[in-house]
Design an enzyme around this catalytic site. Sequence first.
Site, PDB file in Angstrom:
ATOM      1  N   CYS A 109       0.834  -1.193   0.000  1.00 47.51           N
ATOM      2  CA  CYS A 109       0.000   0.000   0.000  1.00 47.51           C
ATOM      3  C   CYS A 109       0.876   1.253   0.000  1.00 47.51           C
ATOM      4  O   CYS A 109       1.433   1.592  -1.030  1.00 47.51           O
ATOM      5  CB  CYS A 109      -0.989  -0.070   1.159  1.00 47.51           C
ATOM      6  SG  CYS A 109      -2.464   0.894   0.842  1.00 47.51           S
ATOM      7  N   HIS A 121      -3.442  -5.265   0.459  1.00 49.06           N
ATOM      8  CA  HIS A 121      -2.780  -5.810   1.646  1.00 49.06           C
ATOM      9  C   HIS A 121      -2.854  -7.337   1.611  1.00 49.06           C
ATOM     10  O   HIS A 121      -3.781  -7.919   2.192  1.00 49.06           O
ATOM     11  CB  HIS A 121      -3.479  -5.311   2.914  1.00 49.06           C
ATOM     12  CG  HIS A 121      -3.297  -3.849   3.177  1.00 49.06           C
ATOM     13  ND1 HIS A 121      -2.305  -3.368   3.993  1.00 49.06           N
ATOM     14  CD2 HIS A 121      -3.972  -2.775   2.708  1.00 49.06           C
ATOM     15  CE1 HIS A 121      -2.376  -2.044   4.034  1.00 49.06           C
ATOM     16  NE2 HIS A 121      -3.383  -1.659   3.264  1.00 49.06           N
ATOM     17  N   GLU A 145      -1.325  -9.416   3.249  1.00 45.42           N
ATOM     18  CA  GLU A 145      -1.112 -10.045   4.561  1.00 45.42           C
ATOM     19  C   GLU A 145      -2.412 -10.537   5.204  1.00 45.42           C
ATOM     20  O   GLU A 145      -2.415 -11.479   5.984  1.00 45.42           O
ATOM     21  CB  GLU A 145      -0.394  -9.076   5.518  1.00 45.42           C
ATOM     22  CG  GLU A 145      -1.167  -7.838   5.970  1.00 45.42           C
ATOM     23  CD  GLU A 145      -0.997  -6.641   5.033  1.00 45.42           C
ATOM     24  OE1 GLU A 145      -0.672  -6.871   3.852  1.00 45.42           O
ATOM     25  OE2 GLU A 145      -1.210  -5.491   5.477  1.00 45.42           O
TER      26      GLU A 145
END
Length: 605
Positions: free
Chosen positions: A398, A525, A527
Amino acid sequence: MKYVLVTGGVVSGLGKGVTASSIGLLLQACDLRVTSIKIDPYLNTDAGTMSPFEHGEVFVLDDGGEVDLDLGNYERFLDIKLTRDHNITTGKIYQSVIDKERRGDYLGSTVQVVPHITDAIQSWIKRVAAIPVDGKEGSPDVCVIELGGTIGDIESMPFIEALGQFSYRVGAGNFCLIHVSLVPVLNVVGEPKTKPTQHSVRGLRSMGLVPNLLACRSTTELDVNVKEKLSRFCHVSLQNIVSLYDVTNIWHIPSLLREQKAHEAILKALDLLSVVRKPALEEWTAMAQRCDMLHEPVRVAMVGKYTGLSDSYLSVVKALLHASVACRRKLLINWVSASDLEDATALKSPDVNRAAWNSLKAADAVVVPGGFGDRGVEGKIIAAKYARENNIPYLGICLGMQIAVIDYARSVLDLQNANSTEFDPKTENPCVIFMPEGSKTHMGGTMRLGSRRTYFHATDCKSAQLYGNQSFIDERHRHRYEVNPNMVPQLEKAGLSFTGKDESGQRMQIVELPSHPYFVGVQFHPEFKSRPGKPSALFLGLIAAASGQLDWLLKKSVGSKANGCSIGKGMSGLSSTHHRYVNVNGNVSVGSFDGMYSNSNGLHV
Ligand code: GLN
């Protein structure tokens, strides 16, 4: 529907979320379909506007919900997908009741905490518990509800009252209460103290809640005489008192619960003992043990703003760990405070600046995670430049992607004042700009949020291969700014490659530097969707690159149409001798702490 309520006593930060997730996993291992709800008794509508420095990271869901990080633990442990409604806050409940009052739904009545707020809490729980979260149809079997905070907090009173009424309403055999408490050992006497737990159980009972199980957190295993004392004073049978002592990594907690037969006590309370199978946890336990045995390190420099509280980047740390375990490497994180890398720090505090640079240079890979606000931005740009120029594997998430583009515009296109309009609204070279759908006046929930599609615009790029050569992927977003599409042709001509875009082709989602061993920036993102045993593709690429295994991995994935996340499977064949980047001794610290679960030498999963 059966309900398991998890409450906390004595102090916060006990690892209640991890305990609740582990209980969910244990029940899942008995072949039950498990969902979860987290209650946060604060007034904020959601976690979106709260500082990561105080509360840890804001976790983002597929539906764009910005929620408490514990929902991340549930998604990771149970491999489920939750919705924003699975995170209940006081703010949401009051808002729904006040909206109803304004509509006239309670015409004539005085609107009160009991029964209006307490009824709203109960019907919210009932409604949300029934939502399928595992991709299958039909309601789950069990809902684990975690009540945030500690028994006795003023904020949680309406929830305790509601849950007391709820347990009565759903009836015995459908409700099980597990109280997670602390049994401290005082240095002076060296003996585990049960009094704090006794008091908190008394508090619980006085509010109408009766615990079925006690989960006692302590540094070492509790003796049977301590358990007997707790049993006598708390009126909980001996076999329902579980000792949750510190372990080397949190993946061990489910087996710790199973060894002490916690599942039997829970299933008995839920009237399910005779209908389910014995918990099958072999794979999970093997993963926990494998994690302990990793010794060859991979060092990742995490260059961020909130490096003082590693929970601020919890999901990034987890995703790095999942990838490291798949690559058979022990994850070490060098936390680098971005502003310490800047020239201004070099002038004011040269030692601090030197230490930050040593820490960055000691790493095998660099990550710049997401972020807001201008503090440390120049330091992040410097870190991306360093990784780019020195062929160090880089993953920018990001903001980490945006600053990599800014560096490229400044260093390669020679646009000295290139910037994001977030940090320099008047820049002559705005390579990152505000998105039309954002809002600058209302901060809550006004970003581009949640799951969005990215289409690959190249097939021979690393990201497409790592994701298993699919034509598109869905990942979660949380941003207001984006790469300026007008500057893309210029940047591409200079060597940057925008390999992933949205459906309009105007929104840049993935950027790569083909001439670099591994330089990837993503507007999303990744993750948030990484799972133990199923690492996120781009984190896997990063760690593989940092440990000399990327070529092997890419060869393996060519032609495969697998789900990107499953690439991690079968990584056990990777050799542990490849190590392209040499480690230099530096400032090394271990990753995040999950409540008080692990000792400082432990790996945190
Ligand atoms: N501040 C940047 C934006 O709003 C990046 C956000 C982030 O990193 N999550 O676009």
